[in-house]
Structure formats: structure tokens, C-alpha cells
Scaffold this motif. Structure first.
Motif, PDB file in Angstrom:
ATOM      1  N   ASP A  34      -7.024   5.911  -8.443  1.00 53.80           N
ATOM      2  CA  ASP A  34      -7.397   5.719  -7.046  1.00 53.80           C
ATOM      3  C   ASP A  34      -6.460   4.678  -6.445  1.00 53.80           C
ATOM      4  O   ASP A  34      -5.846   3.885  -7.160  1.00 53.80           O
ATOM      5  CB  ASP A  34      -8.851   5.242  -6.944  1.00 53.80           C
ATOM      6  CG  ASP A  34      -9.388   5.254  -5.520  1.00 53.80           C
ATOM      7  OD1 ASP A  34      -8.726   5.827  -4.636  1.00 53.80           O
ATOM      8  OD2 ASP A  34     -10.467   4.675  -5.290  1.00 53.80           O
ATOM      9  N   VAL A  35      -6.352   4.711  -5.130  1.00 51.14           N
ATOM     10  CA  VAL A  35      -5.599   3.706  -4.390  1.00 51.14           C
ATOM     11  C   VAL A  35      -6.458   3.239  -3.219  1.00 51.14           C
ATOM     12  O   VAL A  35      -7.071   4.056  -2.525  1.00 51.14           O
ATOM     13  CB  VAL A  35      -4.259   4.251  -3.864  1.00 51.14           C
ATOM     14  CG1 VAL A  35      -3.562   3.213  -2.980  1.00 51.14           C
ATOM     15  CG2 VAL A  35      -3.342   4.660  -5.011  1.00 51.14           C
ATOM     16  N   VAL A  36      -6.505   1.938  -3.021  1.00 52.82           N
ATOM     17  CA  VAL A  36      -7.109   1.340  -1.831  1.00 52.82           C
ATOM     18  C   VAL A  36      -5.986   0.626  -1.092  1.00 52.82           C
ATOM     19  O   VAL A  36      -5.243  -0.146  -1.700  1.00 52.82           O
ATOM     20  CB  VAL A  36      -8.234   0.350  -2.203  1.00 52.82           C
ATOM     21  CG1 VAL A  36      -8.761  -0.351  -0.955  1.00 52.82           C
ATOM     22  CG2 VAL A  36      -9.364   1.081  -2.916  1.00 52.82           C
ATOM     23  N   ALA A  37      -5.847   0.905   0.202  1.00 56.75           N
ATOM     24  CA  ALA A  37      -4.723   0.370   0.959  1.00 56.75           C
ATOM     25  C   ALA A  37      -5.211  -0.378   2.196  1.00 56.75           C
ATOM     26  O   ALA A  37      -6.212  -0.012   2.805  1.00 56.75           O
ATOM     27  CB  ALA A  37      -3.781   1.498   1.375  1.00 56.75           C
ATOM     28  N   LEU A  80       1.003   4.119  -3.066  1.00 58.51           N
ATOM     29  CA  LEU A  80       0.799   5.543  -2.823  1.00 58.51           C
ATOM     30  C   LEU A  80       2.012   6.364  -3.245  1.00 58.51           C
ATOM     31  O   LEU A  80       1.879   7.457  -3.801  1.00 58.51           O
ATOM     32  CB  LEU A  80       0.486   5.769  -1.345  1.00 58.51           C
ATOM     33  CG  LEU A  80      -0.899   5.284  -0.918  1.00 58.51           C
ATOM     34  CD1 LEU A  80      -0.985   5.143   0.600  1.00 58.51           C
ATOM     35  CD2 LEU A  80      -1.970   6.234  -1.421  1.00 58.51           C
ATOM     36  N   GLY A 111       0.819  -1.203   0.000  1.00 61.97           N
ATOM     37  CA  GLY A 111       0.000   0.000   0.000  1.00 61.97           C
ATOM     38  C   GLY A 111       0.851   1.252   0.000  1.00 61.97           C
ATOM     39  O   GLY A 111       0.549   2.231  -0.690  1.00 61.97           O
ATOM     40  N   PRO A 123      -5.611   7.779  -0.581  1.00 59.53           N
ATOM     41  CA  PRO A 123      -6.447   6.635  -0.968  1.00 59.53           C
ATOM     42  C   PRO A 123      -7.901   6.953  -0.669  1.00 59.53           C
ATOM     43  O   PRO A 123      -8.214   7.682   0.278  1.00 59.53           O
ATOM     44  CB  PRO A 123      -5.918   5.501  -0.074  1.00 59.53           C
ATOM     45  CG  PRO A 123      -5.369   6.207   1.116  1.00 59.53           C
ATOM     46  CD  PRO A 123      -4.806   7.497   0.612  1.00 59.53           C
ATOM     47  N   VAL A 170      -9.023   3.114   3.230  1.00 61.07           N
ATOM     48  CA  VAL A 170      -7.980   2.404   3.971  1.00 61.07           C
ATOM     49  C   VAL A 170      -8.661   1.377   4.860  1.00 61.07           C
ATOM     50  O   VAL A 170      -9.551   1.723   5.639  1.00 61.07           O
ATOM     51  CB  VAL A 170      -7.135   3.363   4.831  1.00 61.07           C
ATOM     52  CG1 VAL A 170      -6.243   2.573   5.800  1.00 61.07           C
ATOM     53  CG2 VAL A 170      -6.278   4.272   3.960  1.00 61.07           C
ATOM     54  N   THR A 201     -10.335  10.417   2.520  1.00 65.45           N
ATOM     55  CA  THR A 201     -10.108   9.008   2.821  1.00 65.45           C
ATOM     56  C   THR A 201     -11.136   8.450   3.793  1.00 65.45           C
ATOM     57  O   THR A 201     -11.363   9.010   4.858  1.00 65.45           O
ATOM     58  CB  THR A 201      -8.699   8.802   3.408  1.00 65.45           C
ATOM     59  OG1 THR A 201      -7.723   9.247   2.465  1.00 65.45           O
ATOM     60  CG2 THR A 201      -8.450   7.332   3.731  1.00 65.45           C
TER      61      THR A 201
END
Length: 264
Positions: free
Chosen positions: A136-139, A126, A122, A204, A207, A227
Motif C-alpha cells: 500500500d502507499v499513503v501519500a 508510487l 509520495g 494509494p 491521499v 483511493t
């Protein structure tokens, strides 16, 4: 709404090598021809990589069933990519993530790529986001405090060295001083992670938090930012007695697919 393909009807995942010199290894999970988004799964490092391997494969299949083209890959020095674990370099991992994002766009024909990563995966997603162009980022429990994480790994390594359930006598410190839970680690990577204080350019959208309340992991942009933080049941990342057990979480897989389905 178009009918989804069943797991049995989805095209098979394709193993392949890529990168400038073919030094990186990945698995491409195609969806149907109507895929409009793509997902890059950024793995963690070390023992976390081994323990999450099955979960990442399950997540890739779940996202492919949702219409995403998906790429799982290994950084240089990890998994089936070229190099050895003592050659893993933080900046190289970021570059490999950027390379993998470009490969996924080329193979899928999809411009919009989202990323998922657990722990250091993650953090790498990022860190790579601006140059990788992630939408997009999902962590999941991203590492945001490098010094605290290094201290955690050092304590786990020290406990492992003396664990009587694994060894008849304590292993000599000199034999394992350049290791973290069985993986060789260079002094350079150790210093790079120690300097990690994650302040990403891209927050993100989600999270997943499954760390103890005492952990130094509070997401720095959660107050007033975009977030969303979703709690999960505790994950035994640093539990010495469960170090060899796979980390599986159906709520995590369901949560990621539900979130990205809504964003698609």
C-alpha cells in the motif's frame, strides 16, 4: 489486543549505511518482536525534505508504537547519503526506494511493506511501488503534474532571489539559476520532473490533500477508484515567508497511523 509499548520503552532508532556500496543512509525504528508489517518513509526533495524532517521522525515513532518496523532513509545526493544535491537523479531515487524496501524487509523479517511519502516523496513511492512490492502507499500532496510543479518552484525561486527581507539587494540570476530554494538542481533532474505525469500502477489507499483549490493536483484515480482523499488544513509548501519553518501536522500523523492501524 496486546499492550503497546510506550515511547520510552521502544527500542532506540538505529542509524546505519546500506546499499550496494554503503552509499545510502537510513534510520531503522524497530518495533517489538511481534511486528507483522513494516513502513518505509519516502522523503521529499529539496527544501521540503528539510522542513518535513521532524515530522517524519515523529511519524516513525508513532508507527513503531503501533507495531510497525519503520525505515527512514535518504536518497543518493540528499541528507546524509553520499553524493551532492546536483547529483540527485529521479530514476536513481526510484532505485534507492526499491533498495530501501529490500533493506527494510531484511532487517525486520517482515514481507508486507507499506510506504508513505509527502510531495515528491509520495510521487517516488508510487513510481517505485511495482518493483518495490509495496502492499500500500499513503501519500501527502503527491506531485502528479510535473510541469506545474516546476513552474511553482521557478516562481518561488524568482521571488526568493529578490526578497528584501533576506537580502540587502537582489541576488544575480546567474548566481542562482541552477537552484531551487537554496538547493543545487541539475538540468537533468529538472527535465525529469517536467516530464512527470503520474499515472501509477498502484493507487494509494489514502491521499492527504492540503493544497489550495487552484492547484493542479486533483488525484487522477479518485473517481470510482480505491483511493480515499482526506482534506487537511492548508500546508504552506510554497509560502515564501514561511520557507524556513518546519512543517508539522499532528492531524497528518494521527491520520496515517489510524489508517494503517486499520489496514494492519
Amino acid at each position: 489486543m496486546s499492550a503497546q509499548l510506550s515511547h520510552a520503552e521502544l527500542p532506540l532508532e538505529t542509524p546505519f549505511f546500506f546499499g550496494r556500496n554503503g552509499e545510502l543512509f537510513g534510520f531503522y525504528h524497530p518495533s517489538d518482536d511481534r511486528a507483522r508489517r513494516a513502513a518505509l518513509l519516502c522523503p521529499p526533495l529539496g527544501q521540503d525534505y528539510i522542513r518535513c524532517h521532524r515530522l517524519y521522525r515523529q511519524l516513525a515513532h508513532a508507527l513503531a508504537e503501533e507495531g510497525f518496523a519503520v525505515l527512514r532513509f535518504d536518497y543518493f545526493g540528499t541528507g546524509d547519503s553520499a553524493g551532492s544535491s546536483d547529483e540527485v537523479d529521479w530514476e536513481r531515487c526510484i532505485d534507492d526506494t526499491i533498495t530501501a524496501a529490500a533493506e527494510l524487509r531484511m532487517r525486520s523479517g517482515v514481507k508486507s511493506v507499506v510506504a508513505f511519502g509527502a510531495r515528491l516523496g509520495g510521487s517516488l513511492a508510487l513510481a517505485a511501488a511495482p518493483d518495490a512490492g509495496f502492499a500500500d502507499v499513503v501519500a501527502w500532496d503527491p506531485v502528479i503534474d510535473g510541469p506545474a510543479y516546476v513552474e511553482e518552484l521557478d516562481e518561488l525561486q524568482a521571488a526568493l532571489r529578490q526578497d528584501a527581507t533576506r537580502f540587502t539587494r537582489p541576488r544575480r540570476e546567474s548566481d542562482v539559476e541552477q537552484q531551487w530554494t537554496g538547493f543545487a538542481v541539475s538540468g537533468a533532474l529538472r527535465r525529469q520532473i517536467q516530464r512527470l505525469h503520474l499515472q501509477p500502477a498502484l493507487s494509494p489507499s489514502l491521499v492527504f490533500d492540503s493544497l489550495p483549490e487552484t492547484s493542479k493536483h486533483r488525484w487522477p484515480m479518485r473517481e470510482g477508484g480505491p483511493t480515499q482523499v482526506k482534506p487537511l488544513a492548508p500546508t504552506p509548501w510554497s509560502d515564501l515567508h514561511r520557507l524556513e519553518l518546519a512543517i508539522l501536522s499532528h492531524p497528518l500523523i494521527q491520520g496515517v497511523t489510524h489508517h494503517l492501524r486499520g489496514a494492519a
